[in-house]
Scaffold this active site. Structure first.
Site, short mmCIF file in Angstrom:
data_model
loop_
_atom_site.label_atom_id
_atom_site.label_comp_id
_atom_site.label_asym_id
_atom_site.label_seq_id
_atom_site.Cartn_x
_atom_site.Cartn_y
_atom_site.Cartn_z
N LYS A 82 6.71 90.63 51.38
CA LYS A 82 7.27 89.59 52.39
C LYS A 82 7.79 90.13 53.73
O LYS A 82 7.56 89.54 54.90
CB LYS A 82 8.21 88.67 51.96
CG LYS A 82 7.67 88.04 50.48
CD LYS A 82 8.78 87.04 49.87
CE LYS A 82 7.96 86.45 48.52
NZ LYS A 82 8.98 85.51 47.87
N ASP A 118 9.50 79.50 50.50
CA ASP A 118 10.69 79.53 49.34
C ASP A 118 11.76 78.31 49.68
O ASP A 118 12.24 77.75 48.86
CB ASP A 118 10.92 80.69 49.15
CG ASP A 118 9.88 81.62 48.59
OD1 ASP A 118 9.20 81.00 47.86
OD2 ASP A 118 10.04 82.88 48.83
#
Length: 296
Positions: A82, A118
């Site tokens: 990420k 997220d």
């Protein structure tokens, strides 16, 4: 890399009759439930798309991206990619920049656009459970998952957040994320957990499986609603303790579902996402994984 809010675009335009490709990348990635979630959505939408799981570490991400042709619509990224992806995409959303990580890449017009779904997943899971305006939230953990939790709490209106960490030095990165997000943090150590939980109405545990077990009695006695990012081998000891004490629990599986819903929306460009089909796929995927790897 250019900083671009993804509110300016909504993903690729679907190409009727064209089979496109997508995948989840990470290391390890074999355990990922993303293939089940995305494939169920594509099937319900009538899209003849493929979605695979690809083992990829940080050094391998850029070379892999360079091999992709125009048949690719997007990627899901899990750990440890990420942060690396943040430096490789052409344009990035504000929330991905603020949280320091990209978990979704969308390909459009020859460019790569990065987002972090997220945060959307946490906000949607909490709202679905009736948590809309926490006043005294507490976050357990100071790692990357905590940064997304801070962004989600900011989006729900929180401006002061208690964060509990093992050592104050571990809060430096979370403090930097809080500055970008415009929220104020109050740091506590776990030996001072009771003080941090005093008056709390929401506890977000961003700790890995088992790590929150020692704190279950304190969290349960606080009376706060619990959000636990863990979704495998559910319920966790922490969730059991809160439920046994009459408290409300928001499972990590709900976050997993909703972040995937947003990914599908961005990658396909479709707005009417089949949430029910994806929810069934998520539950089935967790049950199968727990049967194959109990205690994992």
């Amino acid at each position: 890399m250019k900083n671009l809010s993804l509110s300016h675009w909504d993903g690729v335009e679907p190409r009727p009759g064209t089979a496109l490709r997508a995948a989840v990348l990470g290391s390890p990635v074999a355990h990922s439930l993303s293939p089940a979630l995305h494939r169920s959505a594509y099937a319900a939408l009538g899209l003849d798309w493929t979605y695979t799981a690809v083992e990829c570490d940080e050094p391998g991400l850029q070379p892999y991206l360079e091999t992709l042709d125009p048949s690719w619509a997007g990627l899901s990224l899990t750990m440890p990619l990420k942060r690396t992806a943040l430096t490789l995409v052409d344009e990035v959303s504000d929330v991905a920049m603020d949280t320091g990580g990209v978990n979704t890449i969308v390909f459009r017009d020859g460019g790569m656009f990065g987002d972090n779904t997220d945060v959307y997943g946490i906000v949607s899971a909490l709202r679905e459970a009736g948590v809309v305006a926490p006043e005294r939230p507490v976050v357990l953990g100071g790692g990357a998952a905590a940064w997304s939790a801070l962004a989600a709490l900011r989006d729900l209106g929180a401006r002061e957040i208690a964060v509990v960490v093992r050592e104050k030095s571990r809060g430096a990165a979370a403090c930097a994320a809080a500055t970008r997000l415009g929220v104020m943090l109050h740091f506590h150590l776990y030996e001072d957990l009771a003080e941090a939980l005093d008056g709390a109405d929401l506890v977000l545990s961003t700790l890995p499986p088992g790590a929150a077990d020692p704190y279950a009695p304190a969290v349960a006695s606080s009376g706060a609603t619990l959000f636990d990012v863990v979704y495998a081998n559910w319920p966790t000891r922490l969730a059991k303790a809160v439920s046994f004490n009459g408290g409300s629990v928001v499972p990590g599986l709900s976050m997993l579902l909703h972040q995937a819903v947003r990914q599908v929306q961005l990658i396909t460009g479709v707005t009417g996402i089949p949430v029910a089909a994806m929810r069934d796929a998520a539950r089935g995927g967790v049950e199968r994984r727990d049967r194959l790897a109990p205690g994992a």
